[in-house]
Write a protein that holds these residues in place. Structure first.
Motif, PDB file in Angstrom:
ATOM      1  N   ALA A   1       0.839  -1.196   0.000  1.00  0.00           N
ATOM      2  CA  ALA A   1       0.000   0.000   0.000  1.00  0.00           C
ATOM      3  C   ALA A   1       0.879   1.252   0.000  1.00  0.00           C
ATOM      4  O   ALA A   1       1.940   1.283   0.616  1.00  0.00           O
ATOM      5  CB  ALA A   1      -0.909   0.001   1.222  1.00  0.00           C
ATOM      6  N   ALA A   2       0.419   2.269  -0.710  1.00  0.00           N
ATOM      7  CA  ALA A   2       1.158   3.526  -0.789  1.00  0.00           C
ATOM      8  C   ALA A   2       1.067   4.283   0.527  1.00  0.00           C
ATOM      9  O   ALA A   2      -0.007   4.391   1.117  1.00  0.00           O
ATOM     10  CB  ALA A   2       0.601   4.378  -1.917  1.00  0.00           C
ATOM     11  N   LEU A   3       2.189   4.798   0.977  1.00  0.00           N
ATOM     12  CA  LEU A   3       2.226   5.626   2.179  1.00  0.00           C
ATOM     13  C   LEU A   3       2.284   7.106   1.827  1.00  0.00           C
ATOM     14  O   LEU A   3       2.041   7.959   2.673  1.00  0.00           O
ATOM     15  CB  LEU A   3       3.431   5.252   3.041  1.00  0.00           C
ATOM     16  N   GLU A   4       2.630   7.397   0.588  1.00  0.00           N
ATOM     17  CA  GLU A   4       2.598   8.778   0.123  1.00  0.00           C
ATOM     18  C   GLU A   4       2.052   8.813  -1.295  1.00  0.00           C
ATOM     19  O   GLU A   4       2.316   7.930  -2.096  1.00  0.00           O
ATOM     20  CB  GLU A   4       3.975   9.453   0.212  1.00  0.00           C
ATOM     21  N   VAL A   5       1.224   9.811  -1.562  1.00  0.00           N
ATOM     22  CA  VAL A   5       0.626  10.013  -2.883  1.00  0.00           C
ATOM     23  C   VAL A   5       0.768  11.496  -3.207  1.00  0.00           C
ATOM     24  O   VAL A   5       0.455  12.355  -2.378  1.00  0.00           O
ATOM     25  CB  VAL A   5      -0.864   9.601  -2.907  1.00  0.00           C
TER      26      VAL A   5
END
Length: 94
Positions: free
Chosen positions: A5-9
């Motif tokens: 899962a992305a922690l920063e977008v």
């Protein structure tokens, strides 16, 4: 292998060759966001990194995987009206 899962977008403003402005989401580090979006759009379009930072809550709601780039759909993320007004950084062309 399980996707992470992305922690920063990061928000990327994309301008098409006919002048349409789109907002794209890049689930990667800030310094790789433009390249990730450039790889996903047609040649000739321009990109610029938006200064607006998403909160951890917004990032979680987006449910993106690390390395994913997607065009932002207004109805999916209501705060986009505010995001559209954020000033972009310098433009890069594909």
């Amino acid at each position: 292998m399980r996707m992470q899962a992305a922690l920063e977008v990061h928000l990327v403003r994309v301008t098409t060759d006919d002048g349409e402005v789109q907002i794209w989401l890049a689930a990667t580090s800030r310094d790789q966001a433009l390249d990730l979006v450039l790889d996903a759009i047609p040649e000739g379009w321009a990109v610029s990194l938006m200064q607006r930072q998403l909160t951890a809550e917004h990032i979680s709601m987006l449910d993106m995987m690390l390395g994913e780039a997607r065009r932002h759909e207004m109805s999916r993320f209501p705060a986009a009206n505010v995001l559209m007004g954020a000033a972009p950084s310098p433009v890069r062309h594909h």
